[in-house]
Design an enzyme around this catalytic site. Sequence first.
Site, PDB file in Angstrom:
ATOM      1  N   GLU A 250     -42.767  46.314  12.609  1.00  0.00           N
ATOM      2  CA  GLU A 250     -43.924  45.839  13.372  1.00  0.00           C
ATOM      3  C   GLU A 250     -43.686  45.871  14.884  1.00  0.00           C
ATOM      4  O   GLU A 250     -43.683  44.828  15.559  1.00  0.00           O
ATOM      5  CB  GLU A 250     -44.317  44.439  12.899  1.00  0.00           C
ATOM      6  CG  GLU A 250     -44.771  44.446  11.439  1.00  0.00           C
ATOM      7  CD  GLU A 250     -45.305  43.115  10.947  1.00  0.00           C
ATOM      8  OE1 GLU A 250     -45.258  42.129  11.703  1.00  0.00           O
ATOM      9  OE2 GLU A 250     -45.781  43.066   9.791  1.00  0.00           O
ATOM     10  N   GLU A 499     -45.538  46.022   3.692  1.00  0.00           N
ATOM     11  CA  GLU A 499     -45.725  44.582   3.529  1.00  0.00           C
ATOM     12  C   GLU A 499     -47.148  44.295   3.087  1.00  0.00           C
ATOM     13  O   GLU A 499     -48.111  44.803   3.670  1.00  0.00           O
ATOM     14  CB  GLU A 499     -45.448  43.821   4.835  1.00  0.00           C
ATOM     15  CG  GLU A 499     -43.989  43.713   5.206  1.00  0.00           C
ATOM     16  CD  GLU A 499     -43.765  42.799   6.402  1.00  0.00           C
ATOM     17  OE1 GLU A 499     -44.608  41.892   6.620  1.00  0.00           O
ATOM     18  OE2 GLU A 499     -42.767  42.999   7.109  1.00  0.00           O
TER      19      GLU A 499
END
Length: 712
Positions: A250, A499
Site C-alpha cells: 500500500e 487483501e
Amino acid sequence: MLDQPLDLNGPWFYEPDTKRTVLLRGVNLSGGAKLPNGLPTHVKNGYWVDYDRNVNFVGRPMALEDADEHLGRLRDWGFNFLRFVIIWEAIEHEGPGKYDYDYIDYIIQLLYKCKEYNLRVFIDPHQDCWSRHCGGSGAPGWTLSLVGFDPVAFDVTAAAIVQNTYPNPEAFPAMIWSTNYNKLATSTMFTLFFGGKLFAPNCIVDGMNIQDYLQQHFINAVMQVVHRIHKEGSNKLENVLVAGYDTINEPSEGYIELADITKFRDKVDELKKGWTPTAFQGFMLGSGIATDIEEWDMTWSGPKKQRIVFVDPNGTQAWLSEADRQTADNTFGWKRSPEWNPGCIWAAHGVWDIAGRKPLIPNYFAVHPKTGERIEFQQLWMQHIQDYAKSIREVHTEAILFVQPTVMSYPPEFPSDFKRLVYVPHWYDGLTLVQKTWKNYNIDVIGLKRGKYGTGPLKYVRALCVGEKSIRKCFKDQLGTIQHEGRDRVGEYPCLLGEIGIPYDMNKDSSSSTSIFSYDFIKTLLSFVCLNSVKDDEDEESSINTPSSSQNRAMDACLNALEGNLLNYTLWTYVPDNSAKWGDRWCGEDLSLWQAGNNGSNARDIPAIHRPHPRRTTGTPQTIESTLATEKQVATFKYTLIPNSDSKHATEIHIPEIYFPAKSTSVEVTSGTWEVTESRDQYWILSWYPTWSETPCSISLSGVVFTKAALR
C-alpha cells in the site's frame, strides 16, 4: 509435498509439469508479524526506548512450536497460498546496515513449515503509514530520526495518531490509524522515499539524497531475505515454495501531486476522521504553531466535516532540536550535508514561511521544481519498482513480481519488457470496515471513484445499493472492474486480491453518526425509495458462527464476489494470538479469521470460510457458484470448466467435511468420472476426470443443512 514451481499462463497461475490451472485461495500470514515481542500497539511501557533499536521480532507471528497447529488449520480450511508478511523494522531495527540474522533464520524455518503443509507463499514487505511510530508498521525507528523527526511529539503536534501514546488505548477510534497517511509524519516520509531528489535536494546523508538512502536500505533489507532463501539451494524454497515477492505494501504518494498545500486532495475514497489538518496546517503544528483545523467523522456517504477545533502544541515541535538531532547522528553514525538544517524540511526548502506563518509555494509538490512540468507519482513509483525487481531477479531469477500501486487507483501501464507480473490490488468493504456494522445498504466506492455516478451530492444516492442481493452484485462488479483494469493496463497477467476481509468486532450501534445523514435518516430514505422497511441487524442471533450473523453474511458477500470473478486472493488476516479484548493487537483492528475458543476451537468458525475450492484444474475455469448452508437450505457448490486434452491429471477440489460430508454428499458431473482421492477428518479431496471437449462441463455438489451441533 510441493514438488514443482508455480508459473504463469496468461491470466492464470498454473503448474508447468501437469499443465493444470491453479486457483489460489489464501490468507495473509500475518497481521501479527507487524509487532515486536511485548509491544502491541495498546501498550505504552517500552515504546520508543533508545530509538526502539532493541526490539525483537523472532517468533512473530507465531512460535515455531505452534506452527503445526496453525498451518495445519489453514490447510484443513482449504487454503493453498500465503501472503507471507515480513517487516523492514524486524530485519534492520538496530541501525542502517545492521541486520537481525536471528529473525531471518526464523523466517526460513517458518517457510519450511509452510512447505510441509503445501502452502505456497509470496513474500510481502509490509508497511502501513510508514512505521509503528507513525501509527502503522514497517520501517525501523531510525528512519524517522534520520529525517529529523521526534516521535515522542507526534501526538501533541497532530503529526500522527498512535495508539501506544493515546490517552486511553481502549477508546482508540476505529480505523483512525489510516488517517496517518495524510498527516505530517507519514506524508513527509513517503514524499522523501519516492521524491526526495525532486522535493528535498538539500537532504543529503552519507553523500546520497535521502530518497536514494531510504530506498537503498529498504531494498537491501529485503535482499537479506532473498539471499537467505536462495542460499537454501535449488528446489528447496525458491520457486517451489516462494513464488515471488510483493512490492511495498500500500504505497502512499505522501504530498506528491498535491495541487495546493492549503487544501485537501479531491479523493472519493480518502478517509477523514478525527483531527484533519491540511498539509500546510500540518507543517505549522509540526513546528509548534497553534492553528484551527477541521474535525471529521465517517458517515454512510463518506467523510463529513463536523466542526473546527483549535489545536495548540504550545511550542512543542515534531522535529528534533539541533542538539537532539546531533545525538541521533552520533548514535547511528551517518553524516549529513551542512545544507541540511534542523527543523521542518519543507520550511527549509522554501515551501512555507515559519516567521510569516504563510505558504510560499502552494503547488510545490505538484510540479517539477525546475521544469514546471506536472509530476506523476506513478512514474516515481515505477522507477523504484524497477530497481526493486532488478535486485531481486539478480538472485531469484524466476521470481514473480506481485505489484500493487496505491490503493483504489488505476494501475499504471507497465513497460513491455517487464515480465512475470501479477497484479495485486487491495479492496475492502469500507462502510463495514470503518463503521463495524453490516447494514442493509452499501455504496459502490469503485464506481464513485471512477466517475460512474457523475458529480454533485446526488452521486452518493445514485451509488447506493439496497438489500443483500444488490450489495452482493455491487461487490462483484467492483472487483470485476479492478480485475479488468489490471488486465488492460498491467497486461495479460493474473490478478490476485492481496487483501480483502471483514471486521469481526461488529457492533450493534448503527446510529452513532452525528451527520444529518444519520442511520434513522437513511432508514427513512431507503424505506421511501424501496417502498418497504429497511432491515436492522439488532434482531439477529448473538452468535457470529451462524448463517445469519453479520460476520458470516459480510464474509460470504466478499467471497462470493471473488469466486464470481474467478479471482485469486489472500484474505486479511490470520493472527495466532488474536485477543478477545484487543483483537489483532494492532491499532484496534480485529480482522483475524482465528480467535482461540474453548478446548482449542475457533471462536470465529463462521460457515462462509468452509466452502469447496477447485485448487487444480485440468482446463480453463469458467464459473464458481457457492451457496452456504442454512437451517433450511443445504450447502451447494457448482464448478464449470472447459477441459483440455490431458486426461492423465485430475481436477482436484478441496471439500469441507462439515457441510459436505464425504459419505452423504450428492455429486453430479456432466462429463467424465470422479473419485475420492484423499479423506481426512476436516476435508476430503475429490478428483474429477472430465472428458475432453471444447464446450463447458460442470460438477455439482449438494451437502447438508446447517446445525448448531456442527459448530466446533
